[in-house]
Structure formats: structure tokens, C-alpha cells
Scaffold this motif. Structure first.
Motif, PDB file in Angstrom:
ATOM      1  N   HIS A  58       0.795  -1.161  -0.217  1.00 29.15           N
ATOM      2  CA  HIS A  58      -0.016   0.174  -0.048  1.00 29.15           C
ATOM      3  C   HIS A  58       1.010   1.390  -0.109  1.00 29.15           C
ATOM      4  N   ARG A  59       0.530   2.193  -0.785  1.00 22.74           N
ATOM      5  CA  ARG A  59       0.876   3.660  -0.762  1.00 22.74           C
ATOM      6  C   ARG A  59      -0.389   4.642  -0.949  1.00 22.74           C
ATOM      7  N   ARG A  60      -0.089   5.538  -0.123  1.00 23.73           N
ATOM      8  CA  ARG A  60      -1.283   6.482  -0.192  1.00 23.73           C
ATOM      9  C   ARG A  60      -1.531   7.216  -1.815  1.00 23.73           C
ATOM     10  N   ARG A  61      -0.108   7.454  -2.350  1.00 23.96           N
ATOM     11  CA  ARG A  61       0.078   8.039  -3.652  1.00 23.96           C
ATOM     12  C   ARG A  61       1.001   7.248  -4.500  1.00 23.96           C
ATOM     13  N   ASP A  99       1.024 -13.767  -6.251  1.00 18.05           N
ATOM     14  CA  ASP A  99       0.411 -12.704  -6.606  1.00 18.05           C
ATOM     15  C   ASP A  99       0.849 -11.299  -5.873  1.00 18.05           C
ATOM     16  N   VAL A 100       0.453 -10.257  -6.576  1.00 14.36           N
ATOM     17  CA  VAL A 100       0.564  -9.074  -5.634  1.00 14.36           C
ATOM     18  C   VAL A 100      -0.608  -8.019  -5.781  1.00 14.36           C
ATOM     19  N   VAL A 101      -1.046  -7.613  -4.837  1.00 13.67           N
ATOM     20  CA  VAL A 101      -1.999  -6.566  -5.159  1.00 13.67           C
ATOM     21  C   VAL A 101      -1.404  -5.150  -4.652  1.00 13.67           C
ATOM     22  N   GLY A 102      -1.318  -4.178  -5.427  1.00 12.55           N
ATOM     23  CA  GLY A 102      -0.717  -2.902  -5.043  1.00 12.55           C
ATOM     24  C   GLY A 102      -1.999  -2.216  -4.906  1.00 12.55           C
ATOM     25  N   PRO A 108     -11.622   4.987   3.117  1.00 11.24           N
ATOM     26  CA  PRO A 108     -12.195   3.804   2.564  1.00 11.24           C
ATOM     27  C   PRO A 108     -11.882   3.788   0.929  1.00 11.24           C
ATOM     28  N   ALA A 109     -11.426   4.823   0.405  1.00  9.51           N
ATOM     29  CA  ALA A 109     -11.263   4.848  -1.001  1.00  9.51           C
ATOM     30  C   ALA A 109      -9.965   4.624  -1.407  1.00  9.51           C
ATOM     31  N   LEU A 110     -10.192   3.081  -1.750  1.00 15.69           N
ATOM     32  CA  LEU A 110      -8.695   2.345  -2.105  1.00 15.69           C
ATOM     33  C   LEU A 110      -9.003   1.994  -3.462  1.00 15.69           C
ATOM     34  N   GLU A 111      -7.837   1.869  -4.146  1.00 16.11           N
ATOM     35  CA  GLU A 111      -8.051   1.255  -5.616  1.00 16.11           C
ATOM     36  C   GLU A 111      -7.013   0.205  -5.655  1.00 16.11           C
TER      37      GLU A 111
END
Length: 122
Positions: A58-61, A99-102, A108-111
Motif C-alpha cells: 500500500h501507498r497513499r499515492r 500474486d501481488v496486490v498494489g 475507505p477509497a482504495l484502488e
């Protein structure tokens, strides 16, 4: 600045959100946060006949790069080692993938960016 406890809690929330999102994509959650000597697996899921070991980043940006770019060869080796330990400990012999999920954004607004078979065991 976030404390280590807050970062750990945020990490768990992001991993849970990623697991729920992957379930909407057809995977089934088997386990999460599996620790093994020298490594940890964020999510273990089933995709048909495949057991899937998922690393969530996870990264915010993404100004400084995609979260998946932070998975170094050394991190991949630790994940593979932990996966082998998990398979052995549970007496499993089945097709597997990594697998990787970036994840980008803030709760709550995640992509989510799902990279199937992001790397191989070696």
C-alpha cells in the motif's frame, strides 16, 4: 507522523480490504498473516485448483512509484520461503502462484491493482 502501532493497524485494514476485494474477483480466503521463520505471507487464497500467496503493498499515492515496485528480490525470496514452510506444515502439494496486490489511496477509497503470477518460486 504515524506511530508503528498505527501503521500496523492501517496495514491490517488495507490487507482486509484487499482480501474482500479479491473475494469479489472469485478467490476464497484461506488464511491471513501467516508467519514463518524468515517471512510472512499477507494472504493465502484459493483460485480454483491454485493456492495463491498474496503480497499486499500500500501507498497513499503513487508519485514515487507503484506499491508493487517495492517488492525486492530479497522480499520475494522471503515470501517463497514462507510459502514452502506453509505448504510443508500443512502437508499440501498443489499448484501455487505468487500474486501481488498494489493498493493506492486512503481508507475507505482504495484502488486495487492485482498482478497475477507476479513472480515465481526459485
Amino acid at each position: 507522523m504515524a506511530t508503528p502501532a498505527n501503521r500496523r493497524q492501517l496495514g491490517q485494514q488495507v490487507e482486509q480490504a484487499a482480501a474482500r476485494w479479491l473475494e469479489t474477483q472469485g478467490l476464497a480466503l484461506i488464511a491471513s498473516n501467516q508467519h514463518a521463520k524468515g517471512g510472512e505471507i499477507d494472504l493465502i487464497m484459493r483460485d480454483g485448483e491454485n493456492l495463491v500467496f498474496v503480497e499486499v503493498r500500500h501507498r497513499r499515492r503513487s508519485d514515487y512509484g507503484h506499491p508493487a515496485e517495492t517488492i525486492t528480490p530479497a522480499k520475494q525470496r522471503r515470501i517463497v520461503k514462507a510459502a514452502r514452510f506453509y505448504l510443508h506444515a500443512h502437508g499440501l502439494s498443489c499448484p501455487c502462484r505468487f500474486d501481488v496486490v498494489g493498493v493506492t489511496g486512503s481508507l475507505p477509497a482504495l484502488e486495487f491493482d492485482w498482478i497475477r503470477a507476479a513472480f515465481d518460486a526459485y
